[in-house]
Design an enzyme around this catalytic site. Structure first.
Site, PDB file in Angstrom:
ATOM      1  N   GLU A 199      -8.499 -53.692  92.440  1.00 40.79           N
ATOM      2  CA  GLU A 199      -7.428 -52.304  93.080  1.00 40.79           C
ATOM      3  C   GLU A 199      -8.998 -51.543  92.659  1.00 40.79           C
ATOM      4  OE1 GLU A 199      -4.916 -50.059  90.202  1.00 40.79           O
ATOM      5  OE2 GLU A 199      -4.144 -49.715  91.995  1.00 40.79           O
ATOM      6  N   SER A 242      -2.084 -48.347  85.542  1.00 42.41           N
ATOM      7  CA  SER A 242      -2.991 -49.443  85.567  1.00 42.41           C
ATOM      8  C   SER A 242      -2.073 -50.284  84.988  1.00 42.41           C
ATOM      9  CB  SER A 242      -3.501 -49.718  85.264  1.00 42.41           C
ATOM     10  OG  SER A 242      -4.129 -48.955  83.938  1.00 42.41           O
ATOM     11  N   LYS A 249       4.187 -37.655  78.344  1.00 40.75           N
ATOM     12  CA  LYS A 249       3.101 -37.737  77.798  1.00 40.75           C
ATOM     13  C   LYS A 249       2.585 -38.089  78.385  1.00 40.75           C
ATOM     14  CE  LYS A 249       0.183 -39.650  76.981  1.00 40.75           C
ATOM     15  NZ  LYS A 249      -1.162 -39.661  78.006  1.00 40.75           N
ATOM     16  N   GLU A 309      -4.191 -37.268  79.916  1.00 34.29           N
ATOM     17  CA  GLU A 309      -4.825 -36.366  80.032  1.00 34.29           C
ATOM     18  C   GLU A 309      -6.052 -35.668  80.854  1.00 34.29           C
ATOM     19  OE1 GLU A 309      -4.512 -39.696  79.108  1.00 34.29           O
ATOM     20  OE2 GLU A 309      -6.135 -40.423  78.013  1.00 34.29           O
ATOM     21  N   CYS A 361      -0.733 -45.492  94.569  1.00 34.93           N
ATOM     22  CA  CYS A 361      -0.669 -47.295  94.174  1.00 34.93           C
ATOM     23  C   CYS A 361      -0.445 -47.560  94.618  1.00 34.93           C
ATOM     24  CB  CYS A 361       0.306 -46.839  92.597  1.00 34.93           C
ATOM     25  SG  CYS A 361       2.007 -46.491  93.633  1.00 34.93           S
ATOM     26  N   PHE A 375      -2.759 -40.145  86.045  1.00 33.67           N
ATOM     27  CA  PHE A 375      -3.628 -38.968  86.972  1.00 33.67           C
ATOM     28  C   PHE A 375      -3.141 -38.729  88.371  1.00 33.67           C
ATOM     29  CE2 PHE A 375      -6.819 -42.614  88.047  1.00 33.67           C
ATOM     30  CZ  PHE A 375      -7.288 -41.463  89.395  1.00 33.67           C
TER      31      PHE A 375
END
Ligand code: NAD
Length: 498
Positions: free
Chosen positions: A388, A231, A178, A181, A286, A154
């Site tokens: 994280e 992740s 893909k 979402e 990240c 995301f």
């Protein structure tokens, strides 16, 4: 899309057709306001199968298209991205919550990958050697793999997809994307622009959904390679499942990045960089600098200005002309997780010295906000130190010397980025050589690499062999053939004698 009002359409793209299937979906939020702005269709095996079949059917003609013609599509794509830059920024900002400045930066980073892909004719050069044995010549040819897949997170709705499909497609592969979402709308726009650039039908396809769509992609027999960013637990799952099903996989995972501040560092510059590294994109990067390792006297020199810098960060909605310094985090659940990690740190003895938990945004009371937060006295045993956080939280850990700081950074399970702020070349060199991270900054707070260099996470930040971006991505998206040839009827030089 800018003139359309919510809910925004979130179609699939299969074989050049934009489809709006009547399948239940998940809400897409504007995190600035908490409003639902779209529904992301939760595709599964049927949609994935149709997309992979379309990509498989489009592959032979695209593979046989000369690299210079493939490059021309990306020259046009580059121009279209520039022409639609504001719309892309608004779309990224609206579904993710980044400020417009941050959205611009991220799209520039993505655009650099398109520019890299424009060089594909030379990037695909092979090697050749005449006369490897008498009368025998040898050459390597770099050939595409077939259907490649991208599964994206995301936090960079346009940039991370752009890390993948321009290079993959320029190499002669076809592609199924893909996206997350949570942020599917930027990917829809990127697909629309690819269509306008003249990419043939079926070369790029877009499916939506969560785990069922991902599993269908990972196990589909016609998928050859999978690029993933997300992740760590999911990256590991993608890698293990993908290789079990015979795919080539590169899977980038999460991170916990350390920034060492030496006592001789330029304090103003260090504070400025720490604040950007920790609070930029609301810490949802990240490569976020999530822990400051202050060495010796550095803490006392640094902390007053760092606290002031955190308190000065103006938090607010990013979907209107007056822009804040920092936007919201992605969802209410994510905000609550950040709050609970901070509470656990406090309970375990850490001290919150700049507290963003009670930030109020009266213009957008239902948005998902956390203010810039600095936590001092963090110890390695605390959950806050190990997990994280992925929010605007900077931990401070106090170290006696550089050795202790390197040891602390190196105990992490992750290995994405690390940085040092110092005016001592010897300390910088020692750090760059010994720190266990794939991307290292010297007086650079966020040493995220540009398109021509690989994004080199280590350990739990990466599963696979060949990284995303740069020459490694060309190797990832191609397979080599070595051709040895001999033409009978004479030795080298015979033709000249005749
Ligand atoms: P995520 O792992 O939750 O989701 C990433 C993708 O995996 C999405 O497309 C999602 O639909 C899919 N997914 C989620 N759960 C799944 C499951 N159980 N099975 C199969 N697929 C699943 O990650 P996120 O929250 O979207 O993104 C944030 C994470 O991404 C952070 O950990 C961040 O550090 C990481 N990240 C890493 C890099 C890098 O280059 N190392 C870059 C950006 C983000």
């Amino acid at each position: 899309m800018s003139h359309v009002t919510p809910p925004y359409p979130c179609p699939l793209l299969i074989n050049g057709e934009w489809l709006q299937p009547k399948i239940p979906g998940t809400p897409v939020y504007n995190p600035s306001t908490g409003d639902v702005i779209a529904e992301c269709p939760a595709g599964g095996a049927d949609e994935v199968n149709a997309a992979v079949e379309a990509a498989h059917a489009a592959f032979p003609a695209w593979r046989d298209t000369p690299p210079i013609e493939r490059a021309r599509v990306f020259f046009r794509y580059r121009q279209l991205i520039e022409q639609n830059f504001d719309l892309l920024c608004q779309t990224v900002s609206r579904e993710h919550g980044k400020t417009l400045v941050e959205a611009r930066g991220s799209i520039f980073r993505g655009l650099e990958n398109v520019e890299y892909a424009c060089g594909i004719p030379t990037l695909l050069f092979g090697d050749s050697l005449r006369n490897i044995a008498r009368g025998v010549d040898c050459e390597t040819i770099n050939l595409p793999l077939g259907v490649c897949v991208g599964i994206t997170p995301f936090n960079f709705p346009a940039m991370v997809p752009l890390w993948m499909f321009p290079t993959a497609i320029a190499c002669g592969n076809t592609f199924v994307l893909k996206p997350s979402e949570k942020v599917p709308l930027s990917a829809v726009l990127l697909g629309q622009l690819l269509e306008q650039a003249g990419l043939p039908k079926g070369v790029f396809n877009l499916v939506h959904g969560g785990r069922p769509a991902v599993d269908a992609l990972l196990t589909h027999p016609k998928v050859k390679a999978v690029s993933f960013v997300g992740s760590t637990p999911i990256a590991k799952y993608i890698y293990e499942t993908g290789i079990k099903h015979g795919k080539r996989v590169q899977a980038n995972g999460g991170a916990k990045n350390y920034i060492v501040i030496m006592p001789d560092a330029d304090v103003d510059k260090a504070v400025e960089n720490l604040a950007t590294a920790a609070f930029g994109c609301a810490g949802e990067r990240c490569m976020a600098g999530s822990t400051a390792l202050t060495v010796g006297a550095a803490a006392d020199r640094l902390l007053p200005s760092l606290i002031a810098a955190a308190k000065a960060v103006k938090v607010g909605p990013t979907d209107r002309p007056a822009q804040p310094d920092m936007g919201p985090v992605i969802t209410a659940q994510h905000r609550d997780r950040i709050m609970s990690l901070l509470a656990s740190g406090e309970k375990e003895g850490a001290k919150i010295i700049a507290d963003g938990r009670s930030v109020k945004v009266p213009d957008a009371p239902r948005g998902f906000y956390v203010g810039a937060t600095v936590v001092d006295g963090v110890q390695n045993t605390m959950t806050l130190a190990r997990e994280e956080v992925f929010g605007p939280v900077l931990n401070v850990m106090r170290m006696d010397d550089l050795d202790a700081a390197i040891e602390q950074a190196n105990q992490s399970a992750f290995g994405n980025g690390a940085a040092i702020f110092t005016s001592n070349g010897r300390a910088a060199r020692e750090f760059t050589m010994r720190v266990k991270a794939g991307m290292v900054g010297v007086n650079v707070g966020v040493p995220a690499t540009m398109a021509m260099f690989p994004f080199t996470g280590w350990d739990d930040s990466f599963y696979g062999d060949l990284h995303i971006q740069g020459k490694e991505s060309i190797q990832f998206y191609t397979q080599q053939k070595v051709v040895s040839s001999r033409w009978f009827g004479g030795e080298v030089g015979d033709v000249w004698k005749k």
